[in-house]
Each structure stands twice: as structure tokens, then as C-alpha cells.
Design an enzyme around this catalytic site. Sequence first.
Site: not given
Length: 372
Positions: A190-191, A217, A314
Site C-alpha cells: 500500500s503506502t 492499493h 490488509d
Amino acid sequence: MNPYKILVVDDSIFMRKMITDMITEDAQFQVIGTAKNGKEAVNMVKMLKPDAITMDIEMPEMNGLDALKIIMDIQPTPVIMLSSLTQDGARETIVALERGAVDFVGKPSGSISLDLHRVRELLLEKLHIAVKTNVLKFRSNPVVTPPIPRAKAVPRIEELPKVTKEHTVPHLSHQQGSSQVQQIVAIGTSTGGPRALHQVISHIPGHLPAPVVIVQHMPPNFTKSLAQRLNSVSELHVVEAEEGMILQNGHAYVAPGGFHMTVARNGPGVYKIHISKEEARGGHRPSVDILFESLLPLKELKRHIVLMTGMGADGAKGMLALKNAGAVTTIAESEETCIVYGMPRAAVELKCVMHVLAQQEIAPKLAQVVCK
């Protein structure tokens, strides 16, 4: 506690005012200055030493990409890019994330825009992450792209490729000669993920005897640009996944933004991708957990599972389930190289990680365990 100091950079007076108003709604932030181009931004960063910056991309005199590069060299500061939602904006955003931007937010279209409230929420959420991010990690862990030995054009970073037939993976009817798949690599992030994926995917050999499936993401448009960028720096053939694609060894598939991606059996040694618009999981679509869970019934495959930098948890429960179901390898990126040590930490805390590795160690480990 004193509020965090934010610098707002945009060539539009209207946008500077709108972004400033959004930021100052949160008492934890103070806008200490605004700049109308990258040149002004570089000078103000030297003088004001902000805790974080919001940066437009397209500006006169010096654009946001060039300003970002200089800032990361002279005064490393967390930067959130303000990106247009066009395909060109998406390509430039991927470049910015590789150059050291922490994250990005799509620019609001106006004061009466229906998405204005959502943009405000995202901007504040990502600024809270940014001000706690140690961007000096970018210096200690630079993205290095190895030479691509096969005949594959590698464009300059400012010239990311458009979609062409070269970037399209044929479906089953065109793949009668496809290799049998016996292993699979699944990656969730993600990030900070685009930079991490650049590091990892560009160092995986093209002869990898397994397909690689990736959940990052990211909203629509941006995942297509991410896949194109990864394809340009990797020996693997990287595409944005489409419904019904048949997995091939030496190929990587990025879940499209706004859709879940799963893998299903389609015959002996043959597996295909399914794309769906089912409800978001934990606020995410695509969801890493949903991809990982789809691999649970595929016990005949040697499954190699990776979680890298990202906020939240996640993928952690999915990794635990896969480890309990006989996954051969589970890897979590170490805290020392994560931009946000959230998703890997959650997996470590569940005690389902076999290898905790720095970002630059992940590709060699995958090559070792998959190619042995």
C-alpha cells in the site's frame, strides 16, 4: 504540541486557497507558506523547513517532479503529490512516488465538486502519515534498476509508455502453448508500494518459473500506469490484470484499481484471473486479503507470499491462513525499509512470517526459493 508545519505548492491561486483551507481545518496542521512553482518551493523548503509539503505536478518555471528531486537531495521532506486524475497525471504520479513522494491525492475539480469532501479526508489522512514518515530512508535505500538484457525498450522516466499490443497478455484461446504453472508469487502493498515494487520487480529474473500477482492499493488509471512503469524496468512482462487472463510464468499481473483480483484453477496446471466489483474489504478494493484467500484452495501450487510497506493490516490474516495451508514462503518487509510499517507488522505479530527482509533482499530471496 505545536502544529505540524505544511508548505502548499500549486500554480493556481484558487487551488492554493482551497488546499490551505482543507489543511487548516485540522488543528494539528499549520500552513506556513505557499509557493506557485517548484523553484519557489525549493527556496521556501530551505528557509522554512516544513514538516510536510503538498506539491502540484504541472507548474511553470519548475514542475513538481523536478522540485521533488531537488528537495529530496538537499532537504528530505515528506511530500504528498496533488495529481490530476488523467492518464498523463497517473504516469507522472508514479514517477513522483519513485522519486520519493510519500503518497498522492487526486486534485479536487472545484469548490462544488461532489468529491471535495472525500479529497479533504484523504489529504488530511495522508498528511498525518507523511509527517511521521522518515524520508531519510529514501537515501539509505535508493531505487536501483538493473540493466534489462532482453530486447525491451526502457524509456526515460519522463516518457512512460502508452498502452500498446506489447503490453497486452493474451487470453486462454491464444495461449495453447503456455507453460504449466506449478508455483505462484503473491505480493501485497500500500503506502510506499510503488517505490518498493520498483525495487523488487526490477530485480526478479525474467525466467522466473512462476507468475507474480500483485495488489497495490491504488485508484483506477494509476494501476495501469504502475504496471506500464514496472514493465519498462523489469525482465518480467508486467500488465494490469484483466478478467480471464491466463497466468504465465515470467509474467506479473497488477490488480486494477477499484476491482478485487482473485486466482482460480482453469484446468491441470492452468490458472486464470478473475476481476470483480464486490464490496470493499477493510476499505480496500483491491484487497490483499481477498487475493491471498483465493489461493487457499490451490494447494497443488507452491505458494510464495509477500507483504510490503503499507498502512493497516490488509493481507496479514490472508498470509496466516496461507501459512497454515502449507505456503512454502512467507516474507514481510522489515521496518528499516518500510515507508509505513503497518501491513508487515500485522503479519509479524500474527507469527506467520518466515522471513523478515529489507526491501532490497526480497527479490533475491524470491529468486532463490522459486528457482531452486
